[in-house]
Scaffold this active site. Structure first.
Site, short mmCIF file in Angstrom:
data_model
loop_
_atom_site.label_atom_id
_atom_site.label_comp_id
_atom_site.label_asym_id
_atom_site.label_seq_id
_atom_site.Cartn_x
_atom_site.Cartn_y
_atom_site.Cartn_z
N ASP A 53 23.70 59.83 85.40
CA ASP A 53 25.44 60.08 85.61
C ASP A 53 25.75 58.81 86.30
OD1 ASP A 53 24.92 62.73 84.92
OD2 ASP A 53 26.07 63.75 86.90
N LEU A 60 20.68 70.59 80.59
CA LEU A 60 21.94 70.58 81.50
C LEU A 60 22.60 70.74 81.08
CD1 LEU A 60 19.52 68.16 81.96
CD2 LEU A 60 21.69 66.69 82.15
N GLU A 85 30.29 67.54 78.62
CA GLU A 85 30.26 68.40 77.10
C GLU A 85 31.83 68.58 77.38
OE1 GLU A 85 27.60 69.86 76.21
OE2 GLU A 85 26.48 68.88 77.16
#
Length: 355
Positions: A326, A228, A268
């Site tokens: 998510d 991802l 991230e």
């Protein structure tokens, strides 16, 4: 009589000098104790490669630690630089928790300079898109990704209302505003860019970062391997600084399925701002270096039920730095907030964003 007065004066001065020396020595010892930092648990390596597993959908959520291992092997000075950043981060948090600061640092010449940056932080985002055909990455993906980053870092994720009462008092508004800067696009039919930063290097067909001292560079491309995304931690080279997101997991996109809601970027960017995985990339004796996150021994996937208990405590599965889907991640903690904000003070690795 003068001799007596002089002797008394000399003796008084001597005693005052001794007292001052003693006070100075005492204050130095107190100051040393106030900023004492324990680095004995600090590590830059995962406890086991098995901990970087894949979700039930065969997606590998994040390879930031793998990229770090690659970077450490290439740059022998990186470990020391990251150690120093960690030391200063822990020192800043310790001073903040004790209500201490640097004297005389206020705008009026008095007061203290906070050890943790205060106030809104604005981060321009440069989007570097390497797409296999023109228009593969849509404007809606770009716009939605900026919106989602702002929602998550400003505590406006609507799912946050589901935080269990056990953790509700720890939810943080990080008060970071992301603004869209330039968008750079090139077309390249390469099927897989991997995780060694080729997408950031023009000679390898990539796009060079734009002034990494004042911009968050975000690359969107086909990473490959079901990955991802990944990020570079503070301390790395400006030539590779930023975040990489797989095309199908950037912003809101149906192609990403349960990982198509834009939270890969939130995770991230958390790494980019010095957050580690919430389980510490190790067993129960490893930590993420944040005091208010529970200890755990492995990532959580999918949408775990509450409570999920590991290491004799309830996992904070809804934290953005876990590996859940998510829709099932929706909080940073106050401790994580302090850790991120410590980067923006004078001398911090991200100070260029606020000065």
């Amino acid at each position: 009589m003068k001799k007596v007065i002089l002797s008394v004066a000399i003796m008084g001065a001597f005693l005052l000098s001794c007292e001052n020396d003693s006070s100075t020595e005492f204050n130095t010892e107190i100051e040393a104790q106030e900023v004492q930092v324990d680095m004995s648990d600090f590590t830059l390596y995962v406890d086991s490669d098995d901990l970087a597993g894949k979700s039930a959908n065969s997606f590998e959520k994040c390879v930031s630690m793998k990229n770090l291992e690659y970077r450490l092997a290439k740059n022998k000075g990186l470990e020391k630089k990251m150690y120093d950043i960690e030391y200063n981060t822990r020192k800043a948090i310790a001073l903040k928790n004790q209500g201490k600061g640097k004297p005389g640092g206020g705008s009026g010449g008095g007061g203290t300079t906070p050890s943790i940056y205060e106030g809104t932080i604005t981060i321009p985002v440069v989007i570097n898109i390497i797409e296999q055909f023109a228009g593969q990455v849509t404007q809606n993906q770009i716009n939605s990704q900026i919106r989602i980053l702002n929602e998550d870092f400003q505590n406006n994720n609507t799912n946050t209302s589901s935080v269990p009462s056990e953790f509700s008092g720890l939810v943080a508004d990080v008060d970071v505003t992301f603004v869209l800067g330039s968008v750079n696009r090139i077309t390249n039919t390469k099927a897989s860019w991997g995780t060694n930063d080729a997408m950031k290097i023009p000679s390898q067909g990539g796009i060079a970062p734009t002034d990494a001292t004042r911009n968050l560079n975000l690359w969107v491309c086909e990473i490959g391997g079901g990955i991802l995304g990944y990020a570079q931690f503070p301390g790395g080279s400006n030539a590779t600084d930023g975040v990489v997101i797989g095309t199908d997991f950037f912003g809101e996109t149906n192609n990403g399925g349960v990982y198509g809601k834009g939270r890969t970027a939130t995770h991230e960017v958390g790494h980019w701002l010095n957050l580690r995985h919430i389980w510490g990339d190790g067993r129960c004796n490893r930590d993420d270096f944040v005091a208010d996150t529970p200890t755990s021994d492995a990532p959580n996937y999918n949408c775990p039920s509450y409570p999920t208990v590991n290491c004799r405590s309830t996992d904070m599965t809804m934290n953005y730095m876990d590996y859940v889907q998510d829709d099932c991640m929706y909080m940073f903690t106050s401790g994580q907030n302090d850790r991120m904000r410590a980067l923006f003070v004078a001398g911090g690795s991200k100070e260029g964003f606020v000065n």
